[in-house]
Design an enzyme around this catalytic site. Structure first.
Site, PDB file in Angstrom:
ATOM      1  N   HIS A 136      58.791  71.839  45.517  1.00 49.04           N
ATOM      2  CA  HIS A 136      59.952  72.235  46.326  1.00 49.04           C
ATOM      3  C   HIS A 136      59.981  71.580  47.709  1.00 49.04           C
ATOM      4  O   HIS A 136      61.006  71.651  48.385  1.00 49.04           O
ATOM      5  CB  HIS A 136      59.978  73.756  46.527  1.00 49.04           C
ATOM      6  CG  HIS A 136      60.141  74.541  45.266  1.00 49.04           C
ATOM      7  ND1 HIS A 136      61.196  74.340  44.399  1.00 49.04           N
ATOM      8  CD2 HIS A 136      59.380  75.517  44.706  1.00 49.04           C
ATOM      9  CE1 HIS A 136      61.077  75.181  43.374  1.00 49.04           C
ATOM     10  NE2 HIS A 136      59.977  75.894  43.530  1.00 49.04           N
ATOM     11  N   HIS A 173      60.796  77.408  37.967  1.00 49.95           N
ATOM     12  CA  HIS A 173      61.756  77.102  39.034  1.00 49.95           C
ATOM     13  C   HIS A 173      62.199  75.642  38.941  1.00 49.95           C
ATOM     14  O   HIS A 173      61.426  74.780  38.535  1.00 49.95           O
ATOM     15  CB  HIS A 173      61.114  77.329  40.408  1.00 49.95           C
ATOM     16  CG  HIS A 173      60.667  78.738  40.654  1.00 49.95           C
ATOM     17  ND1 HIS A 173      59.396  79.169  40.357  1.00 49.95           N
ATOM     18  CD2 HIS A 173      61.337  79.807  41.153  1.00 49.95           C
ATOM     19  CE1 HIS A 173      59.295  80.464  40.687  1.00 49.95           C
ATOM     20  NE2 HIS A 173      60.455  80.869  41.159  1.00 49.95           N
ATOM     21  N   ASP A 260      54.611  79.748  35.652  1.00 44.15           N
ATOM     22  CA  ASP A 260      55.361  80.957  36.028  1.00 44.15           C
ATOM     23  C   ASP A 260      56.500  81.229  35.039  1.00 44.15           C
ATOM     24  O   ASP A 260      57.264  82.176  35.206  1.00 44.15           O
ATOM     25  CB  ASP A 260      55.884  80.878  37.473  1.00 44.15           C
ATOM     26  CG  ASP A 260      56.481  79.538  37.822  1.00 44.15           C
ATOM     27  OD1 ASP A 260      56.656  78.704  36.917  1.00 44.15           O
ATOM     28  OD2 ASP A 260      56.775  79.324  39.016  1.00 44.15           O
TER      29      ASP A 260
END
Ligand SMILES: [Zn+2]
Length: 378
Positions: A136, A173, A260
């Site tokens: 990110h 994500h 995740d």
């Protein structure tokens, strides 16, 4: 491949760092993973080495990150927020200022650059740096627990040598920082599968984000509905990812292996199991001429240790016994493992969740087929 050489990049120095007592990113997950790999005998395999990274130099980070931002990270190393910290995304919450922040960022980048160099120098065909994958981080902004984008730095190193790079990101994500870095570059194809952005951080990663200018068609996103499990994920992955590998024909692949996506992860709503994750890693491995794997998210520690151990076994073509090694029992107790095996028990979805997840992903696949595949003559 007749004989595959592999390298595991790991540092014991990670135990020094701590995001803080209430932060979901626990540094213990790295040592725990390493110990499970050791217990399974995966750190002394023939044809494989374990390498210790050095922190990257400031100059190496400046290849991608802004000078003012790097100055601020450096100033934060003592553990107190420097002036203008908030402007760069630092502060209480996701991206805290903690003692050694600058050292930790450099160590992470150093690990991924070492991994890239091992491949470039012909010392390894497949490398795993599981402390990396901080996908990110932006050029001048910390985001989503990530300060320096080690994946981007490694890809840029491959690009310096003229290699075509395929980046595939299976974290729950969206891999927004890596997509951002190469959004207009057709020599880097990024593929990210993740929970849909209208339900989960960072809020991006829709099919329509397909690249810019010469890079149109080279950013590929497959968003997923909450509760997507391995039985839905793997066929979807199969319909999208291998055709793109075939058309793009990368020289090297960088894979972000966040776990995740697991059904017990506390931060996300996907429902993969460790065996489905390992199956996706196996497909990536089969498709990749050279492969650099990075870690990523994963906030249920037992999942992280089991999944990344399984991934490392895949890279080494080693079949592991399902039962966790006896020598790991103390760790399994201490970290409250709910299972004594590497794999998860079957847990079929309720029909309505399955139908919803299936219908959503099918629509995304059709959109990719309509808009992205023609650009690659698929
Ligand atoms: Zn994640």
């Amino acid at each position: 491949m007749a004989t595959v050489t592999t390298a595991l990049v790991h540092s014991d120095a990670w135990t020094r760092f701590d995001y803080g007592p209430h932060h979901p990113l626990r540094m213990e997950r790295l040592g725990l993973t390493q110990r499970l790999m050791e217990a399974y005998g995966l750190t002394t395999l023939p044809g494989s080495t374990v390498r210790t990274p050095e922190p990257a130099s400031e100059g190496a980070l400046a290849v991608y990150h802004g000078a003012d931002y790097l100055e601020t990270l450096k100033a934060a190393n003592g553990g107190r927020a420097p002036k203008l910290a908030e402007r760069f995304g630092l502060g209480p919450g996701d991206n805290p200022v903690f003692p050694g922040l600058w050292d930790a960022a450099r160590l992470c980048a150093g690990g991924s650059l070492l991994a890239a160099d091992l491949i470039l120098d012909g010392q390894a065909d497949r490398v795993f740096h599981f402390a990396g994958g901080l996908h990110h981080a932006m050029p001048a902004r910390a985001s989503g627990f990530c300060y320096v984008n080690d994946a981007v730095l490694a890809i840029l190193r491959f690009r310096e040598r003229g290699l075509r790079v395929l980046y595939v990101d299976i974290d729950a994500h969206h891999g927004d920082g890596v997509q951002h870095a190469f959004y207009s570059d057709p020599a880097v194809l990024t593929i990210s599968t993740h929970e849909r952005g209208d339900y989960l951080f960072p809020g991006t990663g829709f099919v329509e984000e397909a690249g810019m200018g010469a890079g149109v068609g080279y950013s590929v996103n497959l968003p997923l509905e909450p509760f997507t499990d391995s039985s839905i994920y793997l066929p979807a992955f199969e319909q999208v990812v291998p055709p793109l590998f075939g058309a793009f024909r990368p020289d090297v692949v960088v894979a972000q292996l966040g776990i995740d996506s697991h059904r017990t992860d506390p931060l996300t709503h996907l429902a993969l199991d460790v065996q489905g994750f390992a199956r996706a890693v196996a497909r990536i491995t089969e498709l990749s001429p050279k492969l650099m794997c990075l870690g990523g998210g994963g906030y249920d520690l037992p999942n992280v240790a089991r999944a990344w151990t399984a991934a490392w076994a895949v890279l080494n073509v080693v079949e592991l016994p399902a039962a966790l090694p006896v020598s790991f029992a103390a760790d399994a107790r201490r970290y409250e493992f709910m299972t004594d095996t590497l794999w998860d028990p079957a847990e079929p979805l309720p029909d309505h969740q399955r139908a919803r997840a299936q219908e959503y992903v099918q629509r995304q696949i059709e959109a990719i087929r309509r808009t992205i595949f023609p650009i690659h003559r698929i």
